[in-house]
Design a protein around this motif. Structure first.
Motif, PDB file in Angstrom:
ATOM      1  N   GLY A  51       0.813  -1.210   0.000  1.00  0.00           N
ATOM      2  CA  GLY A  51       0.000   0.000   0.000  1.00  0.00           C
ATOM      3  C   GLY A  51       0.845   1.258   0.000  1.00  0.00           C
ATOM      4  N   THR A  52       1.989   1.219   0.695  1.00  0.00           N
ATOM      5  CA  THR A  52       2.863   2.384   0.741  1.00  0.00           C
ATOM      6  C   THR A  52       3.479   2.664  -0.612  1.00  0.00           C
ATOM      7  N   MET A  53       3.855   1.612  -1.331  1.00  0.00           N
ATOM      8  CA  MET A  53       4.486   1.799  -2.635  1.00  0.00           C
ATOM      9  C   MET A  53       3.524   2.360  -3.681  1.00  0.00           C
ATOM     10  N   LEU A  54       2.224   2.113  -3.504  1.00  0.00           N
ATOM     11  CA  LEU A  54       1.242   2.527  -4.514  1.00  0.00           C
ATOM     12  C   LEU A  54       0.477   3.782  -4.125  1.00  0.00           C
ATOM     13  N   ILE A  55       0.849   4.395  -3.005  1.00  0.00           N
ATOM     14  CA  ILE A  55       0.049   5.511  -2.501  1.00  0.00           C
ATOM     15  C   ILE A  55       0.106   6.724  -3.416  1.00  0.00           C
ATOM     16  N   SER A  56       1.196   6.915  -4.159  1.00  0.00           N
ATOM     17  CA  SER A  56       1.344   8.087  -5.032  1.00  0.00           C
ATOM     18  C   SER A  56       1.211   7.739  -6.505  1.00  0.00           C
ATOM     19  N   ARG A  57       0.548   6.621  -6.800  1.00  0.00           N
ATOM     20  CA  ARG A  57       0.419   6.207  -8.197  1.00  0.00           C
ATOM     21  C   ARG A  57      -0.428   7.212  -8.969  1.00  0.00           C
ATOM     22  N   VAL A  68      -1.731 -13.077  -6.092  1.00  0.00           N
ATOM     23  CA  VAL A  68      -3.129 -12.687  -6.294  1.00  0.00           C
ATOM     24  C   VAL A  68      -3.789 -12.323  -4.968  1.00  0.00           C
ATOM     25  N   ILE A  69      -3.500 -13.073  -3.918  1.00  0.00           N
ATOM     26  CA  ILE A  69      -4.085 -12.773  -2.609  1.00  0.00           C
ATOM     27  C   ILE A  69      -3.660 -11.391  -2.131  1.00  0.00           C
ATOM     28  N   GLU A  70      -2.396 -11.042  -2.336  1.00  0.00           N
ATOM     29  CA  GLU A  70      -1.923  -9.710  -1.945  1.00  0.00           C
ATOM     30  C   GLU A  70      -2.640  -8.627  -2.739  1.00  0.00           C
ATOM     31  N   GLY A  71      -2.900  -8.884  -4.030  1.00  0.00           N
ATOM     32  CA  GLY A  71      -3.621  -7.917  -4.847  1.00  0.00           C
ATOM     33  C   GLY A  71      -5.061  -7.734  -4.394  1.00  0.00           C
ATOM     34  N   LYS A  72      -5.725  -8.822  -4.006  1.00  0.00           N
ATOM     35  CA  LYS A  72      -7.110  -8.721  -3.549  1.00  0.00           C
ATOM     36  C   LYS A  72      -7.221  -7.926  -2.253  1.00  0.00           C
ATOM     37  N   LYS A  73      -6.192  -8.016  -1.415  1.00  0.00           N
ATOM     38  CA  LYS A  73      -6.210  -7.253  -0.167  1.00  0.00           C
ATOM     39  C   LYS A  73      -6.255  -5.746  -0.430  1.00  0.00           C
ATOM     40  N   LEU A  74      -5.638  -5.318  -1.521  1.00  0.00           N
ATOM     41  CA  LEU A  74      -5.568  -3.892  -1.837  1.00  0.00           C
ATOM     42  C   LEU A  74      -6.613  -3.464  -2.860  1.00  0.00           C
TER      43      LEU A  74
END
Length: 460
Positions: free
Chosen positions: A282-288, A413-419
């Motif tokens: 989540g931190t890495m994608l916060i400024s996407r 995939v599980i990590e992606g579904k969480k976000l």
């Protein structure tokens, strides 16, 4: 008086020659030979004396060796414990390397505070800072532990005496390159000094069951300075990675006798020191960015941890005969190979186009699972359309343009579904996870990159 015999040792690889040479025949480095005195050989009388003192051990059968339960000291730092394999092993020796100013001493000083709070005795020996400078840094980081001992010293004779006298549970040496043994004629930081001093410290750690952390400098190529044998002598080798102007630091284990290798810990540099990142994806994608072409999210796996990373591609017309290629956080040669596959298998002409790839956040991706994401990012920028923000893309690309299966697809995939990701382009050979994931995510299994491009184009 008998003349002292000398020999010459290469500071890069440790190769020894009787005469000075301009170029090392072992590693090919130039002007790396340093002079050192030849140490006298141990006599038979000394060897007998060592056996009489009880330092000689009889060999045993495997069944005769007692099996003790592995005992670890927890650092109360989730990311550091993850990389170490669960904590600090009693009697284990770890080598920590990284660029200057990246946070090695900061992390170890924080670890000192956490471990000392558990009533363990810690000895922090610094050869680079005075005791007053260590206190200034500790006060800035709000560290006031009274259970840890601090010493500013480089003489190995005094350091050995202090360790044997204090008998701490944990010793930190910052750094091994500054330590000096007066019995060795070469200067501090030389191959001989580093090897002999490290060997002396390791012997103390194993004999007295003392955990040790050795800080190591790195060369301009990013490798640990000193002889390569240093990495073989220790139990764990940790590397600090990260860009100087990024707030995030990555701690990677490249060798660990007591845990998994290639494990990754993520920290954020703040005024209070290095803080573990609780939700790295989540931190890495916060400024996407939004409504922008060339942005793709790829799920990678570092050790046992899935991590979602934004990967950006840019394709623009070139004003030069030879178009420019550049990759940050991704292998440059792999990028050139993927561009050639796109041109050959899909028919897109990129001979007059500059191409750039950037992995956001200072992270480096080495696994082949990012191949398909790189191709899609370049294709998105070339055709000037946005990849859906809720889409994951992963898969290895072969020379014929096929998309091959990868490991740990379900974990990604599980990590992606969480976000909150709802769509996923993945290799067709990994489509067995579709049944396990149910209707929570829409999957697009593909056999080759042409099919992946067709799916992306059909979204617009």
């Amino acid at each position: 008086m008998a003349k002292t015999k000398v020999e010459y040792v290469c500071s890069q690889c440790g190769h020894v020659v009787p005469k000075w040479m301009g170029r090392c025949a072992q590693c090919g480095a130039w002007n790396t030979f340093e002079e050192r005195a030849v140490m006298p050989k141990t006599s038979e009388k000394s060897a007998r004396t060592g056996r009489e003192r009880g330092t000689y051990h009889q060999p045993k059968h495997l069944s005769e060796i007692s099996s003790k339960q592995e005992y670890r000291i927890h650092t109360h730092n989730a990311e550091l414990d993850r990389v170490l394999g669960g904590g600090i092993v009693r009697g284990g020796v770890a080598l920590l390397g990284g660029d200057p100013g990246i946070g090695k001493s900061t992390l170890l000083l924080q670890m000192t505070e956490n471990v000392a709070s558990q009533h363990y005795k810690i000895l922090y020996i610094s050869g680079e800072e005075s005791e007053q400078q260590i206190k200034m840094r500790a006060e800035r980081m709000q560290i006031y532990s009274e259970s840890a001992l601090f010493l500013s010293e480089i003489n190995m004779t005094f350091i050995r005496q202090t360790i044997l006298a204090e008998k701490p549970n944990l010793v930190i040496i910052d750094s091994i390159q500054t330590m000096y043994n007066p019995e060795i004629t070469s200067a501090p930081g030389s191959v001989t000094q580093i090897r002999e001093n490290a060997n002396a410290l390791i012997q103390i750690a194993k004999k007295d069951n003392i955990s040790m952390f050795l800080v190591g400098h790195v060369t301009k190529e990013g490798n640990l300075a000193g002889p390569r044998v240093l990495e073989h002598m220790v139990d764990t080798v940790l590397y600090f990675e990260g860009e100087k102007y990024h707030a995030y630091r990555m701690l990677r284990a490249v060798k660990n006798r007591f845990g998994s290798t290639n494990e990754l810990g993520i920290f954020e540099m703040t005024d209070q020191g290095l803080l573990p990142v609780q939700n790295p994806s989540g931190t890495m994608l916060i400024s996407r960015p939004q409504n922008t072409c060339g942005s793709v999210v790829v799920p990678t796996v570092e050790g046992t941890r899935p991590l979602l990373v934004e990967l950006q591609g840019l394709v623009s017309p070139s004003d030069y005969a030879n178009p420019r290629r550049m990759a940050t956080g991704f292998d440059y040669n792999r990028m050139i190979l993927l561009i050639a596959i796109i041109e050959k298998r899909v028919g897109i002409n990129m001979k007059q186009m500059d191409a750039y790839i950037n992995v956001v956040g200072g992270i480096r991706i080495d696994e082949p699972a990012a191949d398909l994401a790189v191709c899609c990012a370049l294709y998105s920028s070339f055709c000037d359309f946005e990849v859906p923000r809720d889409m994951l893309i992963f898969g290895e690309v072969g020379l014929t343009g096929e998309v091959r299966n990868i490991q740990d697809a379900e974990k990604r995939v599980i990590e992606g579904k969480k976000l909150g990701f709802k769509q996923c382009i993945l290799p067709k050979s990994n489509e067995n996870i579709i049944k396990q994931s149910g209707k929570e995510m829409t999957f697009f299994p593909v056999d080759n990159i042409a099919q992946a491009f067709h799916i992306l184009k059909g979204k617009h």
